[in-house]
Motif scaffolding. Structure first.
Motif, PDB file in Angstrom:
ATOM      1  N   ILE A  42       0.873  -1.174   0.000  1.00 44.78           N
ATOM      2  CA  ILE A  42       0.000   0.000   0.000  1.00 44.78           C
ATOM      3  C   ILE A  42       0.909   1.222   0.000  1.00 44.78           C
ATOM      4  O   ILE A  42       1.739   1.384   0.899  1.00 44.78           O
ATOM      5  N   GLN A  43       0.771   2.057  -1.032  1.00 45.34           N
ATOM      6  CA  GLN A  43       1.601   3.247  -1.172  1.00 45.34           C
ATOM      7  C   GLN A  43       0.701   4.485  -1.107  1.00 45.34           C
ATOM      8  O   GLN A  43      -0.166   4.682  -1.964  1.00 45.34           O
ATOM      9  N   LEU A  44       0.926   5.294  -0.096  1.00 46.16           N
ATOM     10  CA  LEU A  44       0.089   6.466   0.151  1.00 46.16           C
ATOM     11  C   LEU A  44       0.854   7.745  -0.177  1.00 46.16           C
ATOM     12  O   LEU A  44       1.937   7.984   0.382  1.00 46.16           O
ATOM     13  N   ALA A  45       0.307   8.553  -1.092  1.00 43.63           N
ATOM     14  CA  ALA A  45       0.893   9.848  -1.456  1.00 43.63           C
ATOM     15  C   ALA A  45       2.389   9.712  -1.726  1.00 43.63           C
ATOM     16  O   ALA A  45       3.228  10.370  -1.120  1.00 43.63           O
ATOM     17  N   THR A  46       2.703   8.847  -2.681  1.00 44.24           N
ATOM     18  CA  THR A  46       4.083   8.432  -2.943  1.00 44.24           C
ATOM     19  C   THR A  46       4.607   9.034  -4.236  1.00 44.24           C
ATOM     20  O   THR A  46       3.855   9.236  -5.185  1.00 44.24           O
ATOM     21  N   ALA A  47       5.903   9.282  -4.280  1.00 42.60           N
ATOM     22  CA  ALA A  47       6.534   9.910  -5.443  1.00 42.60           C
ATOM     23  C   ALA A  47       6.381   9.072  -6.702  1.00 42.60           C
ATOM     24  O   ALA A  47       6.386   7.839  -6.663  1.00 42.60           O
ATOM     25  N   GLY A  48       6.295   9.781  -7.836  1.00 41.65           N
ATOM     26  CA  GLY A  48       6.255   9.141  -9.138  1.00 41.65           C
ATOM     27  C   GLY A  48       7.645   9.055  -9.749  1.00 41.65           C
ATOM     28  O   GLY A  48       8.661   9.155  -9.057  1.00 41.65           O
ATOM     29  N   LYS A  49       7.681   8.884 -11.064  1.00 44.88           N
ATOM     30  CA  LYS A  49       8.973   8.730 -11.725  1.00 44.88           C
ATOM     31  C   LYS A  49       9.747  10.048 -11.701  1.00 44.88           C
ATOM     32  O   LYS A  49       9.186  11.117 -11.500  1.00 44.88           O
ATOM     33  N   GLY A  50      11.047   9.937 -11.908  1.00 41.88           N
ATOM     34  CA  GLY A  50      11.903  11.117 -11.835  1.00 41.88           C
ATOM     35  C   GLY A  50      12.191  11.724 -13.182  1.00 41.88           C
ATOM     36  O   GLY A  50      11.282  12.094 -13.918  1.00 41.88           O
ATOM     37  N   GLY A  51      13.469  11.823 -13.517  1.00 40.54           N
ATOM     38  CA  GLY A  51      13.849  12.400 -14.792  1.00 40.54           C
ATOM     39  C   GLY A  51      13.558  13.886 -14.873  1.00 40.54           C
ATOM     40  O   GLY A  51      13.650  14.629 -13.886  1.00 40.54           O
ATOM     41  N   ASP A  54      -0.183  18.770  -4.460  1.00 41.25           N
ATOM     42  CA  ASP A  54       0.695  19.488  -5.388  1.00 41.25           C
ATOM     43  C   ASP A  54       2.058  19.695  -4.728  1.00 41.25           C
ATOM     44  O   ASP A  54       2.384  20.777  -4.244  1.00 41.25           O
ATOM     45  N   LEU A  55       2.871  18.648  -4.712  1.00 44.62           N
ATOM     46  CA  LEU A  55       4.178  18.697  -4.059  1.00 44.62           C
ATOM     47  C   LEU A  55       5.175  19.542  -4.848  1.00 44.62           C
ATOM     48  O   LEU A  55       5.127  19.576  -6.085  1.00 44.62           O
ATOM     49  N   PRO A  56       6.125  20.187  -4.157  1.00 46.15           N
ATOM     50  CA  PRO A  56       7.144  20.975  -4.857  1.00 46.15           C
ATOM     51  C   PRO A  56       8.285  20.117  -5.383  1.00 46.15           C
ATOM     52  O   PRO A  56       9.427  20.565  -5.461  1.00 46.15           O
ATOM     53  N   LEU A  57       7.984  18.879  -5.733  1.00 41.02           N
ATOM     54  CA  LEU A  57       9.011  17.943  -6.177  1.00 41.02           C
ATOM     55  C   LEU A  57       8.901  17.600  -7.655  1.00 41.02           C
ATOM     56  O   LEU A  57       9.851  17.109  -8.251  1.00 41.02           O
ATOM     57  N   SER A  58       7.738  17.835  -8.232  1.00 42.77           N
ATOM     58  CA  SER A  58       7.493  17.468  -9.622  1.00 42.77           C
ATOM     59  C   SER A  58       6.753  18.588 -10.332  1.00 42.77           C
ATOM     60  O   SER A  58       5.963  19.319  -9.724  1.00 42.77           O
ATOM     61  N   THR A  59       6.999  18.696 -11.623  1.00 46.95           N
ATOM     62  CA  THR A  59       6.311  19.704 -12.430  1.00 46.95           C
ATOM     63  C   THR A  59       4.948  19.229 -12.905  1.00 46.95           C
ATOM     64  O   THR A  59       4.203  19.998 -13.507  1.00 46.95           O
TER      65      THR A  59
END
Length: 312
Positions: A174-183, A218-223
């Motif tokens: 179970i993954q809650l509010a987890t990061a997606g791919k990078g790049g 809307d995390l400040p980690l991804s566009t």
């Protein structure tokens, strides 16, 4: 306390629980002994186990709304304080910092190795946990940890390799509010400060899994905005489900703790939704009961005010 009248979902009634902390596991390779918390119902046999990984900076005392809900309804819940916890105060120049993501996985594997010892350390629990039914769960950074245990490949920023660190003892995640791919989708801040997010490959995940994402996260980690946190669902293989929490920000209404100060979208209905759907999923995937999961799939169609559940 859940609120079925808001979610439209039902579930098993709660029972009394016992919690023991800290249970200390020797871990010389990580530079700190591993402190563990175990919560479990006081009755019942062949209890499934949940390994829960906290988000960045939290500790073994976090996420009580989820842990209490799961333990009081039939699960042994094991939490640890990982090296990134504010409680440990790791220095900015600590040589372990760049590999915190990997230390987290090793923490979980140590818990799996010592599950029998932990079980025996909780009064009345010895012999009652089912070590063949273990689900890995986690929020935010902890969601990556849970994902790695079922096949997520993370390219080590120092070696440039992406090893398979999955563990066959984990049956689902179970993954809650987890990061997606990078790049290129990572912001400069994330690229600099969270190098373990630069290259994530979800395609090797085949174990069953539930992903929970807030459509206002809307995390400040991804566009890419909130859709980024659905990648563990859309980019992985096998039997997967996605719960989208309407209006949910990163803490999904307040799952990190009762009256948690960091929660900006506090809402008992959202918390109840996450509590009930995650429990229903775990009962389903461990073979305990399928009826509540089937009910959730039926109720949480398009148009439900709190969220939407879909599967592939």
């Amino acid at each position: 306390m859940t609120t079925p009248q808001k979610t439209g979902l039902t579930g098993p009634e709660p029972t009394a629980t016992v919690t023991v902390k800290p249970l200390v596991l020797r871990a010389p390779q990580r530079g700190e002994d591993l402190h563990v918390r175990v919560s479990a119902p006081v009755t019942g046999a062949a209890l499934p186990v949940v390994l829960f990984a906290h988000g960045f900076g939290s500790d073994l005392d976090g996420y009580a709304p989820l842990v209490d809900h799961w333990a009081s309804r039939g699960f042994v819940v094991v939490q640890a304080t990982h090296l990134d916890s504010k409680r440990l105060g790791m220095a900015a120049d600590d040589p372990r910092r760049p590999r915190m993501w990997r230390h987290r996985v090793q923490d979980m594997q140590l818990i799996l190795d010592e599950l029998g010892t932990l079980e025996e350390s909780v009064p009345g629990l010895a012999g009652r946990a089912d070590h063949s039914r273990v689900v890995a769960a986690g929020h935010s950074f902890g969601g990556q940890t849970a994902g790695i245990l079922v096949g997520l490949r993370v390219k080590d920023p120092h070696t440039g390799t992406a090893e398979d660190l999955s563990d066959s003892r984990i049956m689902a995640s179970i993954q809650l509010a987890t990061a997606g791919k990078g790049g290129d989708e990572l912001t400069p801040f994330a690229h600099k400060n969270l190098p373990w997010l630069r290259d994530q490959d979800f395609s090797h995940i085949t174990a069953p899994g539930l992903v929970v994402a807030g459509d206002a996260d809307d995390l400040p980690l991804s566009t890419r905005g909130p859709a980024w946190t659905t990648d563990p669902y859309t980019l992985s293989r096998g039997s997967k489900s996605l719960l989208t929490v309407h209006g949910g920000e990163h803490f999904l209404g307040g799952i990190s703790g009762y009256q948690a100060a960091e929660t900006t979208d506090a809402d008992p209905g959202r918390v109840a939704l996450v509590q009930q759907v995650t429990l229903a999923y775990m009962r389903h995937v461990t073979g305990t009961d399928h009826s509540h999961w089937e009910q959730a799939q039926s109720v949480l169609t398009n148009g439900h005010p709190l969220g939407r559940l879909e599967s592939k």
